[in-house]
Design an enzyme around this catalytic site. Structure first.
Site, short mmCIF file in Angstrom:
data_model
loop_
_atom_site.label_atom_id
_atom_site.label_comp_id
_atom_site.label_asym_id
_atom_site.label_seq_id
_atom_site.Cartn_x
_atom_site.Cartn_y
_atom_site.Cartn_z
N GLY A 209 28.38 64.26 -14.04
CA GLY A 209 28.60 62.87 -13.61
C GLY A 209 27.70 62.51 -12.47
N ASN A 210 27.99 61.43 -11.79
CA ASN A 210 27.22 61.06 -10.59
C ASN A 210 28.13 60.35 -9.60
OD1 ASN A 210 27.04 58.07 -11.06
ND2 ASN A 210 26.02 58.80 -12.92
N TYR A 211 27.57 60.00 -8.44
CA TYR A 211 28.38 59.50 -7.33
C TYR A 211 28.74 58.01 -7.41
CZ TYR A 211 27.22 63.82 -4.88
OH TYR A 211 27.08 65.12 -4.50
N ALA A 277 25.71 53.38 -13.61
CA ALA A 277 24.81 54.52 -13.42
C ALA A 277 25.06 55.45 -14.60
CB ALA A 277 25.12 55.21 -12.11
#
Ligand code: C5P
Length: 404
Positions: A209-211, A277
């Site tokens: 995943g990402n932030y 994102a």
């Protein structure tokens, strides 16, 4: 917000007078300056000392100041104010206002008032239901006064709940709304917005995943909805809530799910704002069971994900507008221009990880908007205000709605 707004608060002799303190606080919290004008009967219910302590101004109630005999000019107050609010307003004051009986400072101030006047009546139901009260309300409505009251209930009389003063926070919101009613420049528009990260499964308990927090996309969704658009918000896994009834939220997890939702929705919208994102890669295979530690290292083979923006850019018609985002760490502007072309976007919003305390998770952002026509730079501000800048830019380039 009511920043810098000057509000005259008229208080009359009702038991609800104590609630004026909450109204003062509410108005001040939104940035307003409050000057109290009170009737002699009002002072029986709440002391001027309390009110002047809250407003940091002497309370006006007499034509002449008792101490030094100076004259309180109702004409000056009428010119000073951006709005007058009478809360609570008794049947007696309603009657005096409707008939020009200027025997106290409050009614005199009302008669000199150049600014919009709001009235929150407070009386028992019998007084409210009396034809004379009804007539006075009609007269004052005819004079342009705006009444802030609880909605009537469903009893046969239609008066249930009437007469009771509206709650202070609702009164404050009504004033705020009067000054800050959003323009409805996106009314009739349908807008797809993607927001948040995507999670790409490795096994039943792990993901890539990402932030991304979704804050920027959700702020844009709220702004579009506030301005009258119907919003389809396709959200990755985020802990955000939507507030506006014009937003329909579709929750997804992976890029593939986001892609499918977007392909389904896109043909029916006028605008797509791609704020998510999205993970560019996913594990090629997802393990059915939790991967156990074996040996020293683990190889994950990643396969490319679909580029949702590029896919929508391919099927976009010439009436549709597409907005993309670029988060870059280097060579920012050139990369953004590249993406603008590659994904067939009308404009791209560039935010940079070089600006500390912006982008991911943060409540602030600093953006540049790049289109064929050039670049516009904006200052660092809260994401809600950045959302307004982006939506203003969008509204400007949209073609007028034509009836077919
Ligand atoms: O190429 P890059 O991922 O940096 O482009 C960012 C823009 O493309 C964003 O608007 C993002 O929402 C969109 N995007 C997408 N699908 C992907 C990757 C990015 O829609 N798989």
């Amino acid at each position: 917000m009511l920043k810098g707004k000057k509000i005259v608060l008229g208080i009359t002799g009702s038991i609800a007078a104590y609630k004026a303190c909450y109204i003062i606080r509410g108005l001040q919290k939104k940035g307003a300056e409050v000057q109290v004008v009170i009737t002699p009967a009002g002072k029986e219910f709440i002391t001027p000392i309390t009110l002047s302590a809250l407003t940091h101004k002497p309370v006006i109630s007499e034509f002449f100041s008792q101490r030094d005999g100076t004259w309180n000019s109702h004409v000056d107050i009428g010119l000073w104010a951006d709005a007058m609010l009478i809360a609570p307003c008794t049947a007696s004051t309603l009657g005096k206002m409707a008939n020009g009986v200027a025997d106290n400072m409050l009614v005199t101030t009302y008669l000199s008032m150049k600014a919009p006047v709001f009235i929150a009546p407070a009386m028992d139901l019998d007084m409210y239901a009396h034809p004379s009260t009804k007539r006075n309300i009609d007269i004052l409505t005819g004079y342009g006064c705006r009444f802030i009251e609880p909605a009537s209930g469903f009893l046969a009389s239609g008066l249930e709940g009437k007469g009771r003063m509206q709650e202070p926070e609702v009164i404050v919101d009504a004033i705020d709304h009067f000054f800050n009613a959003p323009s409805q420049d996106l009314s009739g528009r349908k807008i797809l917005i993607t927001a948040g990260p995507t999670y790409e499964k490795i096994d039943p308990v792990r993901f890539i995943g990402n932030y991304s927090s979704g804050k920027m996309g959700f702020a844009i969704a709220e702004e579009c909805a506030r301005r009258g658009a119907q919003v389809q918000l396709v959200a990755g896994p985020v802990s955000m809530t939507v507030n506006h009834h014009n937003i329909n939220r579709v929750d997804v997890e992976s890029c593939q799910q986001m892609y499918e939702a977007c392909m389904d929705i896109f043909p029916n919208v006028d605008v797509a704002i791609l704020c998510a994102a999205v993970a560019d890669f996913r594990p090629e295979t997802v393990a059915d069971t939790k991967i156990k530690r074996k040996g020293d290292d683990l190889m994950l083979h990643l396969a490319p994900n679909k580029d949702i923006a590029a896919a929508l850019g391919n099927i976009k018609n010439n009436r549709q507008v597409m907005v993309g985002f670029a988060l870059e760490t280097d060579n920012e502007e050139n990369n953004a221009v590249e993406k603008l072309k590659k994904k067939n976007l009308d404009f791209i919003v560039l935010n940079s990880l070089k600006n500390k305390g912006t982008c991911f998770k943060s409540d602030e952002n600093q953006i540049k908007i790049i289109s064929q026509d050039g670049m516009t730079e904006f200052e660092r501000k809260p994401k809600t205000e950045v959302a307004a800048d982006i939506v203003n830019y969008l509204a400007q380039i949209m073609k007028p709605i034509t009836l077919s």
